[in-house]
Design an enzyme around this catalytic site. Structure first.
Site, PDB file in Angstrom:
ATOM      1  N   TYR A  52      47.361 -53.789  49.749  1.00 40.02           N
ATOM      2  CA  TYR A  52      47.652 -54.042  48.331  1.00 40.02           C
ATOM      3  C   TYR A  52      46.470 -54.691  47.605  1.00 40.02           C
ATOM      4  O   TYR A  52      46.279 -54.459  46.403  1.00 40.02           O
ATOM      5  CB  TYR A  52      48.948 -54.855  48.177  1.00 40.02           C
ATOM      6  CG  TYR A  52      50.148 -53.961  48.383  1.00 40.02           C
ATOM      7  CD1 TYR A  52      50.579 -53.100  47.381  1.00 40.02           C
ATOM      8  CD2 TYR A  52      50.808 -53.916  49.603  1.00 40.02           C
ATOM      9  CE1 TYR A  52      51.646 -52.239  47.572  1.00 40.02           C
ATOM     10  CE2 TYR A  52      51.880 -53.059  49.814  1.00 40.02           C
ATOM     11  CZ  TYR A  52      52.290 -52.218  48.788  1.00 40.02           C
ATOM     12  OH  TYR A  52      53.336 -51.351  48.977  1.00 40.02           O
ATOM     13  N   ASP A  88      51.027 -49.945  38.866  1.00 39.57           N
ATOM     14  CA  ASP A  88      49.837 -50.227  38.048  1.00 39.57           C
ATOM     15  C   ASP A  88      50.280 -50.681  36.652  1.00 39.57           C
ATOM     16  O   ASP A  88      51.457 -50.630  36.311  1.00 39.57           O
ATOM     17  CB  ASP A  88      48.922 -48.987  37.985  1.00 39.57           C
ATOM     18  CG  ASP A  88      49.554 -47.807  37.252  1.00 39.57           C
ATOM     19  OD1 ASP A  88      49.997 -47.976  36.085  1.00 39.57           O
ATOM     20  OD2 ASP A  88      49.616 -46.694  37.820  1.00 39.57           O
ATOM     21  N   HIS A 103      59.751 -50.570  40.461  1.00 42.45           N
ATOM     22  CA  HIS A 103      59.227 -50.854  41.809  1.00 42.45           C
ATOM     23  C   HIS A 103      58.227 -52.009  41.807  1.00 42.45           C
ATOM     24  O   HIS A 103      57.426 -52.131  42.724  1.00 42.45           O
ATOM     25  CB  HIS A 103      58.586 -49.588  42.405  1.00 42.45           C
ATOM     26  CG  HIS A 103      59.586 -48.532  42.758  1.00 42.45           C
ATOM     27  ND1 HIS A 103      59.230 -47.230  43.043  1.00 42.45           N
ATOM     28  CD2 HIS A 103      60.933 -48.586  42.886  1.00 42.45           C
ATOM     29  CE1 HIS A 103      60.328 -46.528  43.314  1.00 42.45           C
ATOM     30  NE2 HIS A 103      61.365 -47.319  43.230  1.00 42.45           N
TER      31      HIS A 103
HETATM   32  C1  BJW Z   1      50.956 -34.788  38.789  1.00 38.82           C
HETATM   33  C2  BJW Z   1      49.586 -34.860  38.731  1.00 38.82           C
HETATM   34  C3  BJW Z   1      49.034 -34.705  37.472  1.00 38.82           C
HETATM   35  C4  BJW Z   1      50.093 -35.129  40.765  1.00 38.82           C
HETATM   36  N1  BJW Z   1      49.816 -34.493  36.414  1.00 38.82           N
HETATM   37  N2  BJW Z   1      51.730 -34.584  37.723  1.00 38.82           N
HETATM   38  C5  BJW Z   1      68.448 -41.236  52.773  1.00 38.82           C
HETATM   39  C6  BJW Z   1      68.902 -40.530  51.664  1.00 38.82           C
HETATM   40  C7  BJW Z   1      68.768 -41.041  50.375  1.00 38.82           C
HETATM   41  C8  BJW Z   1      68.166 -42.268  50.161  1.00 38.82           C
HETATM   42  C9  BJW Z   1      67.720 -42.968  51.257  1.00 38.82           C
HETATM   43  C10 BJW Z   1      67.852 -42.460  52.541  1.00 38.82           C
HETATM   44  N3  BJW Z   1      67.317 -43.363  53.392  1.00 38.82           N
HETATM   45  C11 BJW Z   1      66.834 -44.413  52.680  1.00 38.82           C
HETATM   46  C12 BJW Z   1      67.082 -44.187  51.377  1.00 38.82           C
HETATM   47  C13 BJW Z   1      66.719 -45.062  50.231  1.00 38.82           C
HETATM   48  C14 BJW Z   1      65.217 -45.113  50.021  1.00 38.82           C
HETATM   49  C15 BJW Z   1      64.692 -43.688  49.848  1.00 38.82           C
HETATM   50  O1  BJW Z   1      64.727 -43.117  48.777  1.00 38.82           O
HETATM   51  N4  BJW Z   1      64.115 -43.118  50.899  1.00 38.82           N
HETATM   52  C16 BJW Z   1      63.622 -41.743  50.801  1.00 38.82           C
HETATM   53  C17 BJW Z   1      62.289 -41.639  51.520  1.00 38.82           C
HETATM   54  C18 BJW Z   1      64.687 -40.813  51.331  1.00 38.82           C
HETATM   55  N5  BJW Z   1      65.012 -45.868  48.797  1.00 38.82           N
HETATM   56  C19 BJW Z   1      64.908 -47.184  48.837  1.00 38.82           C
HETATM   57  O2  BJW Z   1      64.922 -47.831  49.865  1.00 38.82           O
HETATM   58  C20 BJW Z   1      64.847 -47.883  47.497  1.00 38.82           C
HETATM   59  N6  BJW Z   1      65.851 -48.901  47.429  1.00 38.82           N
HETATM   60  C21 BJW Z   1      67.127 -48.591  47.475  1.00 38.82           C
HETATM   61  O3  BJW Z   1      67.544 -47.456  47.586  1.00 38.82           O
HETATM   62  O4  BJW Z   1      67.943 -49.710  47.378  1.00 38.82           O
HETATM   63  C22 BJW Z   1      69.350 -49.520  47.501  1.00 38.82           C
HETATM   64  C23 BJW Z   1      70.006 -49.058  46.249  1.00 38.82           C
HETATM   65  C24 BJW Z   1      71.257 -48.529  46.346  1.00 38.82           C
HETATM   66  C25 BJW Z   1      71.914 -48.093  45.212  1.00 38.82           C
HETATM   67  C26 BJW Z   1      71.297 -48.209  43.975  1.00 38.82           C
HETATM   68  C27 BJW Z   1      70.065 -48.763  43.891  1.00 38.82           C
HETATM   69  C28 BJW Z   1      69.422 -49.167  45.026  1.00 38.82           C
HETATM   70  C29 BJW Z   1      63.504 -48.552  47.286  1.00 38.82           C
HETATM   71  C30 BJW Z   1      62.396 -47.548  47.161  1.00 38.82           C
HETATM   72  C31 BJW Z   1      61.054 -48.268  47.069  1.00 38.82           C
HETATM   73  C32 BJW Z   1      59.891 -47.294  46.968  1.00 38.82           C
HETATM   74  N7  BJW Z   1      58.689 -48.015  47.075  1.00 38.82           N
HETATM   75  C33 BJW Z   1      57.421 -47.303  46.884  1.00 38.82           C
HETATM   76  C34 BJW Z   1      56.272 -48.307  47.137  1.00 38.82           C
HETATM   77  C35 BJW Z   1      56.175 -49.285  45.955  1.00 38.82           C
HETATM   78  C36 BJW Z   1      54.978 -50.142  46.049  1.00 38.82           C
HETATM   79  C37 BJW Z   1      53.688 -49.334  46.113  1.00 38.82           C
HETATM   80  O5  BJW Z   1      53.303 -48.668  45.133  1.00 38.82           O
HETATM   81  O6  BJW Z   1      53.065 -49.383  47.161  1.00 38.82           O
HETATM   82  O7  BJW Z   1      57.334 -46.775  45.559  1.00 38.82           O
HETATM   83  S1  BJW Z   1      57.261 -45.854  47.914  1.00 38.82           S
HETATM   84  C38 BJW Z   1      56.387 -44.895  46.724  1.00 38.82           C
HETATM   85  O8  BJW Z   1      57.191 -43.739  46.353  1.00 38.82           O
HETATM   86  C39 BJW Z   1      56.281 -45.773  45.472  1.00 38.82           C
HETATM   87  C40 BJW Z   1      56.572 -44.780  44.373  1.00 38.82           C
HETATM   88  O9  BJW Z   1      56.997 -45.465  43.214  1.00 38.82           O
HETATM   89  C41 BJW Z   1      57.626 -43.905  44.987  1.00 38.82           C
HETATM   90  C42 BJW Z   1      57.773 -42.550  44.322  1.00 38.82           C
HETATM   91  O10 BJW Z   1      56.575 -41.817  44.447  1.00 38.82           O
HETATM   92  P1  BJW Z   1      56.102 -40.873  43.240  1.00 38.82           P
HETATM   93  O11 BJW Z   1      55.697 -41.688  42.089  1.00 38.82           O
HETATM   94  O12 BJW Z   1      57.114 -39.831  42.993  1.00 38.82           O
HETATM   95  O13 BJW Z   1      54.752 -40.246  43.873  1.00 38.82           O
HETATM   96  P2  BJW Z   1      54.595 -38.951  44.801  1.00 38.82           P
HETATM   97  O14 BJW Z   1      53.264 -39.042  45.430  1.00 38.82           O
HETATM   98  O15 BJW Z   1      55.753 -38.787  45.693  1.00 38.82           O
HETATM   99  O16 BJW Z   1      54.625 -37.717  43.778  1.00 38.82           O
HETATM  100  C43 BJW Z   1      53.567 -37.515  42.853  1.00 38.82           C
HETATM  101  C44 BJW Z   1      53.979 -36.431  41.882  1.00 38.82           C
HETATM  102  O17 BJW Z   1      52.991 -36.348  40.872  1.00 38.82           O
HETATM  103  C45 BJW Z   1      54.100 -35.028  42.513  1.00 38.82           C
HETATM  104  O18 BJW Z   1      55.326 -34.439  42.080  1.00 38.82           O
HETATM  105  C46 BJW Z   1      52.905 -34.272  41.950  1.00 38.82           C
HETATM  106  O19 BJW Z   1      53.189 -32.890  41.705  1.00 38.82           O
HETATM  107  C47 BJW Z   1      52.686 -34.987  40.653  1.00 38.82           C
HETATM  108  N8  BJW Z   1      51.312 -34.947  40.169  1.00 38.82           N
HETATM  109  N9  BJW Z   1      49.103 -35.049  40.051  1.00 38.82           N
HETATM  110  C48 BJW Z   1      51.176 -34.411  36.634  1.00 38.82           C
HETATM  111  N10 BJW Z   1      47.683 -34.730  37.322  1.00 38.82           N
END
Ligand code: BJW
Length: 230
Positions: A52, A88, A103
């Site tokens: 980080y 960010d 997040h």
């Molecule tokens: C472009 C581009 C350009 C590129 N122009 N576009 C089984 C089933 C369902 C859920 C779960 C499960 N097991 C566990 C869970 C829950 C879990 C989860 O979802 N896991 C999955 C892996 C399945 N979730 C959690 O644990 C969350 N908490 C939770 O659920 O609590 C309980 C709850 C219950 C009920 C209600 C509410 C809550 C917490 C999730 C925390 C995620 N943390 C991170 C790290 C944060 C800190 C850090 O930054 O280091 O967050 S992980 C990481 O992924 C980060 C991001 O915010 C997050 C999403 O990623 P993002 O932004 O979508 O990025 P990418 O890389 O995946 O995608 C990029 C996109 O951009 C692509 O689509 C490209 O096409 C596009 N792109 N260039 C336009 N130029």
């Protein structure tokens, strides 16, 4: 018009900040179990703090791009809430006012011992002491897997009340954000995906446009601004 906009790593990609799941993304270089879970932090806090610290330095060296600036301009024409998954600060530096960091924030620190939250003064190390309680238990104020994202009640209230839900640059792999399009549709909103390519949840959107965020977001904002009655 009331608009809720979910943003993900893709909106900051053209500012030079890496995404997570693209071919050259962060999760191809690091194991998410090691750096983005409370268990990983307990096992090796120095590794996580270093991960980080580097991300924070990258963020401070990056600049908002045309997509961030366009979304800030949209606030003058519509009632906009940006819900960002990004840690960010590029939305606020572009001028967005109504913003939720679901997040957390790279520039924030959280004391794992007493819960004190405040801006971090610089790099965090395993020796860094909490200014509130003195414990050497500081971590970045970000939400890891298994932790509850911030301000969920406010987000769900906004999804219930919005006319339009727009998802920008997110893969739709991570819940609860991945369900927001379905939630918003159930509550009667229009839904739009803006992404480089169709996301995992593309079928949840009524409308979609694909291309780089710095091109398709300003173009969409220009249309939305022109639609505003004068
Ligand atoms: C472009 C581009 C350009 C590129 N122009 N576009 C089984 C089933 C369902 C859920 C779960 C499960 N097991 C566990 C869970 C829950 C879990 C989860 O979802 N896991 C999955 C892996 C399945 N979730 C959690 O644990 C969350 N908490 C939770 O659920 O609590 C309980 C709850 C219950 C009920 C209600 C509410 C809550 C917490 C999730 C925390 C995620 N943390 C991170 C790290 C944060 C800190 C850090 O930054 O280091 O967050 S992980 C990481 O992924 C980060 C991001 O915010 C997050 C999403 O990623 P993002 O932004 O979508 O990025 P990418 O890389 O995946 O995608 C990029 C996109 O951009 C692509 O689509 C490209 O096409 C596009 N792109 N260039 C336009 N130029």
């Amino acid at each position: 018009m009331k608009i809720v906009i979910l943003t993900g790593a893709g909106i900051s990609a053209e500012s030079g900040l890496g995404t997570f799941r693209d071919v050259d993304g962060l999760w191809t270089q690091y194991d998410l179990e090691d750096v983005a879970t409370p268990e990983g932090f307990a096992r090796n806090p120095a590794l996580v703090l270093d991960f980080y610290n580097k991300r924070r330095a990258n963020c401070l060296g990056a600049e908002p791009n045309a997509a961030h600036f366009a979304l800030a301009e949209l606030e003058a024409a519509h009632e906009v809430l940006i819900v960002t998954q990004n840690v960010d600060d590029l939305h606020e530096r572009a001028g967005s006012q109504n913003l939720i960091h679901m997040h957390g924030e790279l520039l924030g620190q959280l004391c794992a011992a007493c819960g004190d939250r405040r801006p971090c003064a610089g790099d965090l190390t395993v020796e860094s002491a909490c200014p509130a309680c003195g414990a050497a238990a500081l971590r970045p104020d970000v939400v890891w897997f298994g932790e509850m994202p911030y301000q969920m009640d406010r987000i769900w209230d906004a999804l219930r009340d919005t006319d339009l839900f727009v998802s920008i640059g997110t893969s739709g792999e991570v819940y609860p954000a991945a369900a927001f399009a379905q939630d918003a549709r159930r509550f009667g909103a229009e839904t739009l995906e803006l992404n480089l390519e169709p996301s995992t949840g593309a079928r949840d959107f009524i409308d979609a446009r694909y291309g780089p965020a710095t091109e398709i977001v300003p173009a969409w904002v220009a249309e939305m601004t022109a639609r505003t009655p004068t």
